[in-house]
Design a protein around this motif. Structure first.
Motif, PDB file in Angstrom:
ATOM      1  N   MET A  19      -4.493  19.830  10.747  1.00 19.11           N
ATOM      2  CA  MET A  19      -4.776  18.861  11.790  1.00 19.11           C
ATOM      3  C   MET A  19      -4.838  19.591  13.132  1.00 19.11           C
ATOM      4  N   LYS A  20      -5.895  19.349  13.892  1.00 16.66           N
ATOM      5  CA  LYS A  20      -6.068  19.954  15.208  1.00 16.66           C
ATOM      6  C   LYS A  20      -5.389  19.092  16.259  1.00 16.66           C
ATOM      7  N   ARG A  21      -4.623  19.730  17.140  1.00 17.77           N
ATOM      8  CA  ARG A  21      -3.916  19.022  18.214  1.00 17.77           C
ATOM      9  C   ARG A  21      -4.713  19.181  19.505  1.00 17.77           C
ATOM     10  N   VAL A  22      -5.059  18.030  20.115  1.00 22.03           N
ATOM     11  CA  VAL A  22      -5.944  18.024  21.279  1.00 22.03           C
ATOM     12  C   VAL A  22      -5.280  17.265  22.422  1.00 22.03           C
ATOM     13  N   LEU A  23      -5.358  17.840  23.617  1.00 24.74           N
ATOM     14  CA  LEU A  23      -4.877  17.179  24.826  1.00 24.74           C
ATOM     15  C   LEU A  23      -6.035  17.057  25.803  1.00 24.74           C
ATOM     16  N   PHE A  24      -6.326  15.820  26.231  1.00 23.50           N
ATOM     17  CA  PHE A  24      -7.296  15.580  27.301  1.00 23.50           C
ATOM     18  C   PHE A  24      -6.507  15.442  28.593  1.00 23.50           C
ATOM     19  N   LEU A  25      -6.958  16.157  29.601  1.00 24.44           N
ATOM     20  CA  LEU A  25      -6.199  16.280  30.826  1.00 24.44           C
ATOM     21  C   LEU A  25      -7.025  15.853  32.029  1.00 24.44           C
ATOM     22  N   GLY A  74      -8.215  14.195  11.102  1.00 24.25           N
ATOM     23  CA  GLY A  74      -8.301  15.620  11.392  1.00 24.25           C
ATOM     24  C   GLY A  74      -7.754  16.001  12.751  1.00 24.25           C
ATOM     25  N   PHE A  75      -7.375  15.008  13.562  1.00 26.31           N
ATOM     26  CA  PHE A  75      -6.941  15.286  14.924  1.00 26.31           C
ATOM     27  C   PHE A  75      -5.671  14.508  15.271  1.00 26.31           C
ATOM     28  N   HIS A  76      -4.794  15.177  15.980  1.00 24.71           N
ATOM     29  CA  HIS A  76      -3.701  14.508  16.684  1.00 24.71           C
ATOM     30  C   HIS A  76      -4.084  14.636  18.149  1.00 24.71           C
ATOM     31  N   VAL A  77      -4.290  13.520  18.830  1.00 17.20           N
ATOM     32  CA  VAL A  77      -4.827  13.570  20.184  1.00 17.20           C
ATOM     33  C   VAL A  77      -3.946  12.803  21.160  1.00 17.20           C
ATOM     34  N   GLU A  78      -3.811  13.378  22.346  1.00 16.77           N
ATOM     35  CA  GLU A  78      -3.071  12.745  23.436  1.00 16.77           C
ATOM     36  C   GLU A  78      -3.850  12.979  24.727  1.00 16.77           C
ATOM     37  N   SER A  79      -3.446  12.271  25.749  1.00 19.44           N
ATOM     38  CA  SER A  79      -3.990  12.522  27.084  1.00 19.44           C
ATOM     39  C   SER A  79      -2.837  12.476  28.067  1.00 19.44           C
ATOM     40  N   ALA A  80      -3.035  13.151  29.196  1.00 19.28           N
ATOM     41  CA  ALA A  80      -1.989  13.200  30.210  1.00 19.28           C
ATOM     42  C   ALA A  80      -2.628  13.478  31.564  1.00 19.28           C
ATOM     43  N   GLY A  81      -1.810  13.320  32.611  1.00 21.25           N
ATOM     44  CA  GLY A  81      -2.288  13.559  33.965  1.00 21.25           C
ATOM     45  C   GLY A  81      -1.260  14.281  34.800  1.00 21.25           C
ATOM     46  N   PHE A  82      -1.708  14.803  35.921  1.00 25.30           N
ATOM     47  CA  PHE A  82      -0.812  15.485  36.844  1.00 25.30           C
ATOM     48  C   PHE A  82      -0.021  14.473  37.668  1.00 25.30           C
ATOM     49  N   GLU A  83      -0.672  13.356  38.015  1.00 26.50           N
ATOM     50  CA  GLU A  83      -0.049  12.281  38.778  1.00 26.50           C
ATOM     51  C   GLU A  83      -0.402  10.972  38.085  1.00 26.50           C
ATOM     52  N   PRO A  84       0.238  10.678  36.939  1.00 27.98           N
ATOM     53  CA  PRO A  84      -0.171   9.523  36.136  1.00 27.98           C
ATOM     54  C   PRO A  84      -0.104   8.205  36.904  1.00 27.98           C
ATOM     55  N   PHE A 110     -17.862  17.489  20.202  1.00 32.78           N
ATOM     56  CA  PHE A 110     -16.635  18.252  19.993  1.00 32.78           C
ATOM     57  C   PHE A 110     -16.200  18.180  18.530  1.00 32.78           C
ATOM     58  N   ILE A 111     -16.234  16.996  17.953  1.00 33.31           N
ATOM     59  CA  ILE A 111     -15.855  16.821  16.542  1.00 33.31           C
ATOM     60  C   ILE A 111     -16.744  17.686  15.654  1.00 33.31           C
ATOM     61  N   SER A 112     -18.034  17.674  15.919  1.00 34.45           N
ATOM     62  CA  SER A 112     -18.980  18.484  15.146  1.00 34.45           C
ATOM     63  C   SER A 112     -18.705  19.978  15.334  1.00 34.45           C
ATOM     64  N   TRP A 113     -18.417  20.385  16.567  1.00 31.98           N
ATOM     65  CA  TRP A 113     -18.128  21.786  16.867  1.00 31.98           C
ATOM     66  C   TRP A 113     -16.873  22.256  16.136  1.00 31.98           C
ATOM     67  N   VAL A 114     -15.813  21.451  16.185  1.00 33.84           N
ATOM     68  CA  VAL A 114     -14.578  21.811  15.490  1.00 33.84           C
ATOM     69  C   VAL A 114     -14.839  21.883  13.980  1.00 33.84           C
ATOM     70  N   GLY A 115     -15.617  20.936  13.460  1.00 32.96           N
ATOM     71  CA  GLY A 115     -15.953  20.939  12.040  1.00 32.96           C
ATOM     72  C   GLY A 115     -16.736  22.165  11.605  1.00 32.96           C
ATOM     73  N   SER A 116     -17.449  22.781  12.541  1.00 34.61           N
ATOM     74  CA  SER A 116     -18.216  23.995  12.230  1.00 34.61           C
ATOM     75  C   SER A 116     -17.388  25.254  12.514  1.00 34.61           C
ATOM     76  N   LYS A 118     -21.096  26.390  15.694  1.00 32.67           N
ATOM     77  CA  LYS A 118     -22.192  25.624  16.288  1.00 32.67           C
ATOM     78  C   LYS A 118     -22.033  25.666  17.812  1.00 32.67           C
ATOM     79  N   PRO A 119     -23.115  25.889  18.560  1.00 26.95           N
ATOM     80  CA  PRO A 119     -22.954  25.953  20.021  1.00 26.95           C
ATOM     81  C   PRO A 119     -22.623  24.584  20.619  1.00 26.95           C
ATOM     82  N   LEU A 120     -21.835  24.625  21.682  1.00 23.79           N
ATOM     83  CA  LEU A 120     -21.561  23.413  22.443  1.00 23.79           C
ATOM     84  C   LEU A 120     -22.682  23.206  23.448  1.00 23.79           C
TER      85      LEU A 120
END
Length: 157
Positions: free
Chosen positions: A1-7, A29-39, A135-141, A145-147
């Protein structure tokens, strides 16, 4: 499982949209979270346009990126989604293998009538969905595969 953080700076719009779409489209296939500097609270226009596509963000909270960092959280991919989150504010996470950047307009900065603002936020939402799908396709390759041109791969050290 890929761990992803959107910032993002406030974790109130773009990073929340990206997190929601990766959860929706990425499956187990993903564990995903998001976070901020000043939520801050989730942008009401974002809540509304995400509801249009079946994603309920009404009870979603935001988190502080440095809390995750202090907890020693490890991510395979850290993806910044706004210009403000670049530079010295962006921590390097232990064990991170990829740092990517996408610049999207801030939904908090859209102007016009309510309908014009909703249309602009819908366009941002749809653009984020498109890059999440890529992104999902890129990780799967396995990164072979180019972004697309809108992605920027950043050094991890």
């Amino acid at each position: 499982m890929k761990r992803v953080l959107f910032l993002c700076v406030h974790n109130s719009a773009r990073s929340q949209i990206a997190e929601a779409y990766l959860k929706l489209l990425g499956g187990d296939g993903f564990h995903v979270e998001s976070a901020g500097f000043e939520p801050g609270p989730i942008n009401p226009l974002v809540v509304e346009v995400m509801a249009e596509v079946g994603v309920d963000l009404t009870d979603k909270g935001s988190q502080k990126v440095f809390d995750l960092f202090r907890e020693g959280r490890v991510f395979d991919y850290v993806i910044t989604v706004c210009e403000e989150s670049e530079g010295s504010k962006c921590p390097i996470f232990p064990g991170m293998t990829h740092r990517l950047h996408l610049a999207f307009e801030d939904p908090a900065a859209v102007t016009g009538t309510r309908e014009e603002r909703l249309a602009q936020v819908r366009a941002i939402r749809d653009a984020i969905r498109k890059v999440v799908e890529e992104f999902i396709s890129w990780v799967g390759s396995s990164g072979r595969k180019p972004l697309g041109d809108f992605w920027e791969i950043k050094p991890t050290a």
